[in-house]
Write an enzyme that holds these catalytic residues in place. Structure first.
Site, short mmCIF file in Angstrom:
data_model
loop_
_atom_site.label_atom_id
_atom_site.label_comp_id
_atom_site.label_asym_id
_atom_site.label_seq_id
_atom_site.Cartn_x
_atom_site.Cartn_y
_atom_site.Cartn_z
N ASP A 166 34.83 17.27 72.63
CA ASP A 166 35.98 16.35 72.89
C ASP A 166 36.42 15.55 71.72
O ASP A 166 35.35 15.33 70.97
CB ASP A 166 35.77 15.63 74.20
N TYR A 211 44.80 6.65 71.65
CA TYR A 211 43.81 6.65 72.74
C TYR A 211 43.27 5.40 72.95
O TYR A 211 43.00 4.82 74.01
CB TYR A 211 42.84 7.87 72.87
N ARG A 238 41.59 25.30 73.28
CA ARG A 238 40.96 25.51 74.80
C ARG A 238 40.57 26.63 75.41
O ARG A 238 40.62 26.81 76.42
CB ARG A 238 42.14 24.60 75.64
N ARG A 296 30.42 23.68 84.80
CA ARG A 296 30.84 22.36 84.54
C ARG A 296 30.44 21.57 86.02
O ARG A 296 30.32 20.49 86.03
CB ARG A 296 32.08 22.18 84.25
N ARG A 343 38.87 25.16 81.74
CA ARG A 343 38.78 25.36 83.35
C ARG A 343 39.48 26.66 83.80
O ARG A 343 39.47 26.77 85.09
CB ARG A 343 39.46 24.17 83.81
#
Length: 367
Positions: free
Chosen positions: A86, A164, A37, A50, A41
């Site tokens: 992703d 998921y 990552r 973004r 963010r």
């Protein structure tokens, strides 16, 4: 910087191959380092890029993926880039709808509830048609990197993707997905086989597009016990490495190093070390010496600083890195965190981590 380049061939010459050499078990002057990552963010420029975009719309824009992949490299002397994407693009390629809900995370509008729901999935996936945008992003980024460092491609592993698809999003127990393993073992294997086949083609396509290494994320390994891992995760992890390697050979593509990262699966380290991957990634819950003892001398290890260590003062980060390097040794080793960076982390502390790995490993190698 990321304007679209048509031809995938004629990539710039690689200037820093430290990461690839460590992955292959060759000697390195310093220990290479990158962060899971790392495009994320915690960077203000990431949030700015973004801001106006839906998350999966961003994933489908090669130009934006390229920009986000390059941002951390403008700040830090990292030894590898990982394509911004992703793991849930694979269920999307199978025909499932996934949306990113603010404050909640990825959410499936219609998760798999019953065995019959498997019939709704595409049984044959043309990865070039469904995931071509990822391939374009890789090609574009590989050119835009100008050979600075290698580019890593990745995918989620079958069990993690399955969990998921059934849970419909994140879960603390994975109880719905695990109940399938107990109640519907045959259907579970059907789904896992379908996922393994798509993931194989997807990873081969990433190499064809320009990825120079591949990481498989079994992020939800820790929800399985040793027996379920043996039955429902490990066979597909093994199959993927074998199938990817044989397809790369068939298609005369480069045999790139492959990394398996199965979070919280220390009970399976011996098996993972023999699963056909050059590198085994580790989370922060295992001691370096113990991991080395279990995996042997023929694989490179990657990891495993607790991401929360980056909240510590910079001097403390340096001490923790030094201890980690002493535990793993500086060779056959790629420094990383034991999981991804968190959004509230200070970029300067990420820089301190990267620089400490380089400085301490060079010092240890000299002496």
């Amino acid at each position: 910087i990321c304007s679209f380049v048509r031809s995938p061939k004629g990539f710039p010459k690689l200037k820093n191959d430290t990461f690839l050499r460590a992955a292959r078990g060759e000697e390195t002057e310093h220990t290479p380092v990158w962060c899971m990552r790392q495009a994320g963010r915690y960077l203000p420029e990431f949030r700015e890029t973004r801001a106006a975009q839906d998350f999966f719309a961003t994933c489908r824009s090669p130009k934006l993926c390229c920009e986000l992949t390059l941002q951390p490299l403008r700040r830090f002397p990292l030894d590898a880039a990982i394509i911004f994407s992703d793991i849930l693009v694979v269920p999307q390629a199978l025909g499932m709808e996934v949306v990113m809900v603010p404050g909640k995370g990825p959410t499936f509008t219609e998760p798999l509830k019953e065995v019959e729901d498997l019939l709704k999935l595409r049984q044959k996936v043309d990865v070039a048609a469904e995931l071509g945008y990822v391939f374009q992003a890789i090609t574009l980024t590989r050119h835009s990197l100008e050979g600075r460092v290698p580019l890593i491609g990745f995918s989620g592993a079958p069990w993690t993707l399955m969990s998921y698809m059934i849970e419909g999003g994140g879960s603390t127990t994975m109880a719905k997905a695990k109940s399938w393993l107990y109640r519907h073992p045959e259907a579970s294997h059907r789904l896992l086989r379908l996922l393994a086949d798509v993931v194989t083609d997807y990873l081969v396509g990433q190499v064809a597009a320009g990825a120079q290494a591949l990481q498989l994320f079994e992020s939800h390994a820790g929800h399985l016990g040793p027996e379920q891992f043996q039955d429902f995760a490990l066979p597909y992890i093994r199959d993927i490495s074998q199938a990817v390697k044989s397809k790369l050979k068939e298609e005369a593509l480069p045999l790139v190093p492959m990394i398996i990262f199965a979070k919280d699966a220390h009970y399976a380290l011996r098996d993972l070390a023999r699963a056909g991957y050059e590198v085994v990634g580790l989370d922060w819950t295992i001691r370096p010496q113990e991991a080395r003892a279990q995996t042997g001398k023929d694989v490179t290890l990657q990891g495993n600083l607790d991401p929360c260590a980056l909240y510590a003062p910079k001097e403390k980060i340096g001490e923790l890195v030094k201890k980690m390097l002493e535990g793993f040794g500086t060779q056959r080793y790629i420094a990383n965190l034991g999981h991804g960076l968190y959004p509230d982390m200070n970029p300067e502390h990420v820089g301190a981590f990267v620089e400490a790995v380089h400085a301490h490993s060079r010092h240890i190698n000299k002496h």
